[in-house]
Design an enzyme around this catalytic site. Structure first.
Site, PDB file in Angstrom:
ATOM      1  N   ARG A   1       0.811  -1.239   0.000  1.00  0.00           N
ATOM      2  CA  ARG A   1       0.000   0.000   0.000  1.00  0.00           C
ATOM      3  C   ARG A   1       0.836   1.277   0.000  1.00  0.00           C
ATOM      4  NH1 ARG A   1      -3.142  -3.119   3.706  1.00  0.00           N
ATOM      5  NH2 ARG A   1      -4.845  -4.101   2.569  1.00  0.00           N
TER       6      ARG A   1
ATOM      7  N   LYS B   1       2.853  11.393 -11.212  1.00  0.00           N
ATOM      8  CA  LYS B   1       1.959  10.524 -11.994  1.00  0.00           C
ATOM      9  C   LYS B   1       2.702   9.240 -12.289  1.00  0.00           C
ATOM     10  CE  LYS B   1      -1.090  13.658 -14.490  1.00  0.00           C
ATOM     11  NZ  LYS B   1      -1.461  14.155 -15.842  1.00  0.00           N
TER      12      LYS B   1
ATOM     13  N   GLU C   1       8.467  17.648 -25.249  1.00  0.00           N
ATOM     14  CA  GLU C   1       7.836  18.038 -23.973  1.00  0.00           C
ATOM     15  C   GLU C   1       8.367  19.394 -23.504  1.00  0.00           C
ATOM     16  OE1 GLU C   1       5.318  16.391 -22.794  1.00  0.00           O
ATOM     17  OE2 GLU C   1       5.581  14.218 -22.905  1.00  0.00           O
TER      18      GLU C   1
ATOM     19  N   LYS D   1       6.969  22.955 -14.563  1.00  0.00           N
ATOM     20  CA  LYS D   1       6.095  21.845 -14.162  1.00  0.00           C
ATOM     21  C   LYS D   1       5.833  21.882 -12.661  1.00  0.00           C
ATOM     22  CE  LYS D   1       4.869  17.068 -14.566  1.00  0.00           C
ATOM     23  NZ  LYS D   1       4.987  15.787 -15.228  1.00  0.00           N
TER      24      LYS D   1
ATOM     25  N   GLU E   1      -4.643  17.091 -10.592  1.00  0.00           N
ATOM     26  CA  GLU E   1      -5.253  17.442 -11.880  1.00  0.00           C
ATOM     27  C   GLU E   1      -6.750  17.685 -11.785  1.00  0.00           C
ATOM     28  OE1 GLU E   1      -3.384  15.591 -15.315  1.00  0.00           O
ATOM     29  OE2 GLU E   1      -5.330  15.570 -16.302  1.00  0.00           O
TER      30      GLU E   1
ATOM     31  N   ARG F   1      -3.509  21.516 -14.013  1.00  0.00           N
ATOM     32  CA  ARG F   1      -2.531  20.506 -14.430  1.00  0.00           C
ATOM     33  C   ARG F   1      -2.911  19.864 -15.758  1.00  0.00           C
ATOM     34  NH1 ARG F   1       0.742  15.935 -10.896  1.00  0.00           N
ATOM     35  NH2 ARG F   1       1.882  15.159 -12.697  1.00  0.00           N
TER      36      ARG F   1
ATOM     37  N   ASN G   1      -1.193  18.520 -20.525  1.00  0.00           N
ATOM     38  CA  ASN G   1      -1.515  17.485 -21.512  1.00  0.00           C
ATOM     39  C   ASN G   1      -1.708  18.051 -22.917  1.00  0.00           C
ATOM     40  OD1 ASN G   1      -1.488  15.064 -20.002  1.00  0.00           O
ATOM     41  ND2 ASN G   1      -3.320  15.770 -18.953  1.00  0.00           N
TER      42      ASN G   1
ATOM     43  N   HIS H   1      -1.509  15.760 -25.900  1.00  0.00           N
ATOM     44  CA  HIS H   1      -1.477  14.385 -25.418  1.00  0.00           C
ATOM     45  C   HIS H   1      -2.719  13.577 -25.800  1.00  0.00           C
ATOM     46  CE1 HIS H   1       2.058  15.717 -23.343  1.00  0.00           C
ATOM     47  NE2 HIS H   1       2.230  14.564 -22.729  1.00  0.00           N
TER      48      HIS H   1
ATOM     49  N   HIS I   1      -1.703  10.404 -27.401  1.00  0.00           N
ATOM     50  CA  HIS I   1      -2.011   9.079 -26.842  1.00  0.00           C
ATOM     51  C   HIS I   1      -2.796   8.246 -27.846  1.00  0.00           C
ATOM     52  CE1 HIS I   1      -1.516  10.441 -22.346  1.00  0.00           C
ATOM     53  NE2 HIS I   1      -0.372  10.307 -22.978  1.00  0.00           N
TER      54      HIS I   1
ATOM     55  N   HIS J   1       6.775   8.381 -27.509  1.00  0.00           N
ATOM     56  CA  HIS J   1       5.794   9.249 -26.851  1.00  0.00           C
ATOM     57  C   HIS J   1       6.011  10.712 -27.267  1.00  0.00           C
ATOM     58  CE1 HIS J   1       3.170  10.838 -23.741  1.00  0.00           C
ATOM     59  NE2 HIS J   1       4.158  11.606 -23.304  1.00  0.00           N
TER      60      HIS J   1
HETATM   61  P1  NAD Z   1      11.728   5.361 -22.431  1.00  0.00           P
HETATM   62  O1  NAD Z   1      11.647   5.244 -20.986  1.00  0.00           O
HETATM   63  O2  NAD Z   1      11.191   4.252 -23.268  1.00  0.00           O
HETATM   64  O3  NAD Z   1      13.242   5.638 -22.833  1.00  0.00           O
HETATM   65  C1  NAD Z   1      13.579   5.786 -24.182  1.00  0.00           C
HETATM   66  C2  NAD Z   1      14.710   4.834 -24.605  1.00  0.00           C
HETATM   67  O4  NAD Z   1      15.946   5.357 -24.136  1.00  0.00           O
HETATM   68  C3  NAD Z   1      14.599   3.444 -24.033  1.00  0.00           C
HETATM   69  O5  NAD Z   1      15.026   2.519 -25.001  1.00  0.00           O
HETATM   70  C4  NAD Z   1      15.570   3.472 -22.861  1.00  0.00           C
HETATM   71  O6  NAD Z   1      16.053   2.197 -22.517  1.00  0.00           O
HETATM   72  C5  NAD Z   1      16.660   4.337 -23.415  1.00  0.00           C
HETATM   73  N1  NAD Z   1      17.462   5.046 -22.453  1.00  0.00           N
HETATM   74  C6  NAD Z   1      17.079   5.607 -21.288  1.00  0.00           C
HETATM   75  N2  NAD Z   1      18.083   6.299 -20.752  1.00  0.00           N
HETATM   76  C7  NAD Z   1      19.138   6.168 -21.583  1.00  0.00           C
HETATM   77  C8  NAD Z   1      20.451   6.663 -21.577  1.00  0.00           C
HETATM   78  N3  NAD Z   1      20.878   7.517 -20.643  1.00  0.00           N
HETATM   79  N4  NAD Z   1      21.293   6.296 -22.573  1.00  0.00           N
HETATM   80  C9  NAD Z   1      20.847   5.477 -23.558  1.00  0.00           C
HETATM   81  N5  NAD Z   1      19.600   4.999 -23.641  1.00  0.00           N
HETATM   82  C10 NAD Z   1      18.762   5.350 -22.652  1.00  0.00           C
HETATM   83  O7  NAD Z   1      10.981   6.693 -22.949  1.00  0.00           O
HETATM   84  P2  NAD Z   1      10.887   8.164 -22.371  1.00  0.00           P
HETATM   85  O8  NAD Z   1      10.756   9.035 -23.564  1.00  0.00           O
HETATM   86  O9  NAD Z   1      11.946   8.456 -21.399  1.00  0.00           O
HETATM   87  O10 NAD Z   1       9.513   8.147 -21.582  1.00  0.00           O
HETATM   88  C11 NAD Z   1       8.285   7.944 -22.242  1.00  0.00           C
HETATM   89  C12 NAD Z   1       7.288   7.427 -21.245  1.00  0.00           C
HETATM   90  O11 NAD Z   1       7.078   8.417 -20.224  1.00  0.00           O
HETATM   91  C13 NAD Z   1       5.926   7.151 -21.847  1.00  0.00           C
HETATM   92  O12 NAD Z   1       5.448   5.920 -21.390  1.00  0.00           O
HETATM   93  C14 NAD Z   1       5.066   8.278 -21.328  1.00  0.00           C
HETATM   94  O13 NAD Z   1       3.719   7.921 -21.222  1.00  0.00           O
HETATM   95  C15 NAD Z   1       5.692   8.540 -19.987  1.00  0.00           C
HETATM   96  N6  NAD Z   1       5.445   9.877 -19.454  1.00  0.00           N
HETATM   97  C16 NAD Z   1       5.020   9.970 -18.178  1.00  0.00           C
HETATM   98  C17 NAD Z   1       4.808  11.216 -17.622  1.00  0.00           C
HETATM   99  C18 NAD Z   1       4.400  11.319 -16.189  1.00  0.00           C
HETATM  100  O14 NAD Z   1       4.078  12.426 -15.742  1.00  0.00           O
HETATM  101  N7  NAD Z   1       4.426  10.234 -15.433  1.00  0.00           N
HETATM  102  C19 NAD Z   1       5.019  12.367 -18.374  1.00  0.00           C
HETATM  103  C20 NAD Z   1       5.482  12.232 -19.682  1.00  0.00           C
HETATM  104  C21 NAD Z   1       5.689  10.976 -20.219  1.00  0.00           C
HETATM  105  N1  GLY Z   2       2.777  14.938 -18.148  1.00  0.00           N
HETATM  106  C1  GLY Z   2       1.581  15.517 -17.640  1.00  0.00           C
HETATM  107  C2  GLY Z   2       1.535  15.638 -16.163  1.00  0.00           C
HETATM  108  O1  GLY Z   2       2.444  15.267 -15.465  1.00  0.00           O
HETATM  109  O2  GLY Z   2       0.566  16.096 -15.639  1.00  0.00           O
END
Ligand code: NAD
Ligand code: GLY
Length: 363
Positions: A121, A143, A185, A227, A237, A241, A245, A248, A252, A265
């Site tokens: 939890r 998030k 972003e 942010k 949100e 907030r 998006n 997005h 998405h 993404h």
């Molecule tokens: P990712 O985590 O898939 O990373 C991209 C690629 O880079 C992967 O292949 C990873 O293994 C590689 N990688 C990571 N660090 C590296 C490094 N230092 N050197 C070499 N390779 C490296 O993608 P991302 O773009 O980082 O994140 C996208 C995800 O984040 C999506 O799922 C999206 O929905 C999510 N997201 C979440 C929020 C949130 O607020 N929680 C906000 C924006 C995006």
């Molecule tokens: N990436 C959108 C949020 O964190 O609210």
């Protein structure tokens, strides 16, 4: 030692620092002060672990440190793969005093954060983002969650990290397309609320693409500052907030429709922001010249301005699976200017259809 920048996410008892700088993986004290117990579990993936896990483990030398190494890719951001983190925690008898550490991009951060929100939890976790996208966006704000085949990020929880440690040196090993995805972003913050930052990006895009340390540090810090301000006033949100998006709902739908992992993404968000801009123009809210200016910056960041061909006819259907839907009515983030985003259900469906079809025509 190069200077470190520290920002604060102000959330009362859940407040936490964001550390930004070079070589931070080796700064044991940044981690130690945020780990309440004696044990940690690092969650990483097959790509990032060989690059950075050993260094992080050295900094965690005071702790009993386990690791869960997951497969790499958006298609693995699932409940099933999250189960492997629970397996590792339970097999090694981790208790409520354990801290999870997410070492990787947004996918790892979202999975590890969600696992931390659920395990017994809720246990503490720390974000160590290693992609530009994760450093400017996903590691901040709490998030967490995973995808469902019918909708992106549909299963999740709000769970704030104890701190964010963004070592900008880790970006040196990032593939160029991943760097560009992060820039999407960054552009988003300029469009939503920070016109001055948008103008800075127009002046410094090549420096950012060239990974010039000063430009990268500035962009990460400014994005996190923007942010953190939004999250501080609307953690869950209920209002402002949602503006984060921008692009997005379109993005998405592109990710769901084209199969998770086929479009990055950030690429989907880039095309989505341009679609939002074009819809805003059709509503009479944005000048055509401003749309062209936005598309020009997105193109300079080597990002797409339209969705992939072949999925346009179903994009509207996928857009309906969105957390901003209220009483069955889709709400979109649109633009009334650069730096002026609005959340609205007052868009014209025919105009939206036209924007989706422009994409199909490869406009
Ligand atoms: P990712 O985590 O898939 O990373 C991209 C690629 O880079 C992967 O292949 C990873 O293994 C590689 N990688 C990571 N660090 C590296 C490094 N230092 N050197 C070499 N390779 C490296 O993608 P991302 O773009 O980082 O994140 C996208 C995800 O984040 C999506 O799922 C999206 O929905 C999510 N997201 C979440 C929020 C949130 O607020 N929680 C906000 C924006 C995006
Ligand atoms: N990436 C959108 C949020 O964190 O609210």
């Amino acid at each position: 030692m190069s200077p470190m920048r520290t920002l604060q996410v102000d959330l009362g008892p859940r407040s936490y620092p964001i550390y930004i700088g070079r070589g931070l993986l080796d700064r044991a004290e940044l981690f130690v002060r945020h780990i309440p117990g004696r044990r940690v579990l690092v969650v990483s993936n097959e790509t990032v672990a060989p690059l950075y896990l050993e260094r992080l483990q050295e900094s965690l030398g005071d702790f009993q440190c386990d690791a869960a190494i997951l497969p790499d890719g958006e298609q693995y951001k699932t409940l099933e793969v999250t189960g492997r983190v629970f397996d590792a925690l339970l097999e090694r008898h981790h208790d409520r005093e354990t801290t999870l550490i997410a070492l990787g991009g947004g996918v790892i951060g979202d999975i590890a954060g969600f696992a931390a929100a659920c395990y017994q939890r809720g246990v503490p976790f720390i974000q160590v983002p290693t992609t530009l996208l994760a450093q400017v966006d996903s590691s901040v704000g709490g998030k967490t969650g995973v995808n469902h085949p019918l909708g992106k990020n549909m299963i999740g929880a709000f769970h704030q990290p104890r701190c964010v440690v963004a070592d900008t040196d880790t970006l040196a090993t990032l593939e160029e397309c991943q760097l560009c995805a992060g820039i999407a972003e960054i552009i988003k913050y300029g469009l939503i609320q920070d016109r001055e930052f948008f103008e800075w990006l127009e002046a410094h895009m090549e420096a950012l693409l060239g990974r010039e340390p000063e430009a990268v540090a500035f962009a990460v810090e400014r994005s996190c500052r923007d942010k953190a301000q939004v999250v501080a006033v609307d953690e869950r949100e209920s209002g402002q907030r949602a503006l984060l998006n921008l692009g997005h709902t379109f993005g998405h739908a592109i990710e769901t429709g084209s199969g998770y992992g086929n479009w990055l993404h950030g690429e989907a968000v880039a095309a989505g922001m341009c679609m939002a801009a074009r819809l805003s123009a059709r509503q009479g809210w944005l000048a055509e010249a401003t749309v062209e200016r936005i598309e020009a910056l997105v193109r300079r960041a080597r990002l797409p301005v339209v969705p992939p061909a072949g999925i346009a006819s179903r994009l509207r259907e996928w857009m309906a699976v969105d957390k901003k839907v209220r009483d069955g009515r889709l709400r979109l983030v649109l633009l009334r200017g650069i730096g002026r985003a609005v959340l609205t259900d007052g868009f014209d469906e025919a105009a939206l259809t036209a924007v989706l079809e422009e994409g199909a025509a490869g406009a």
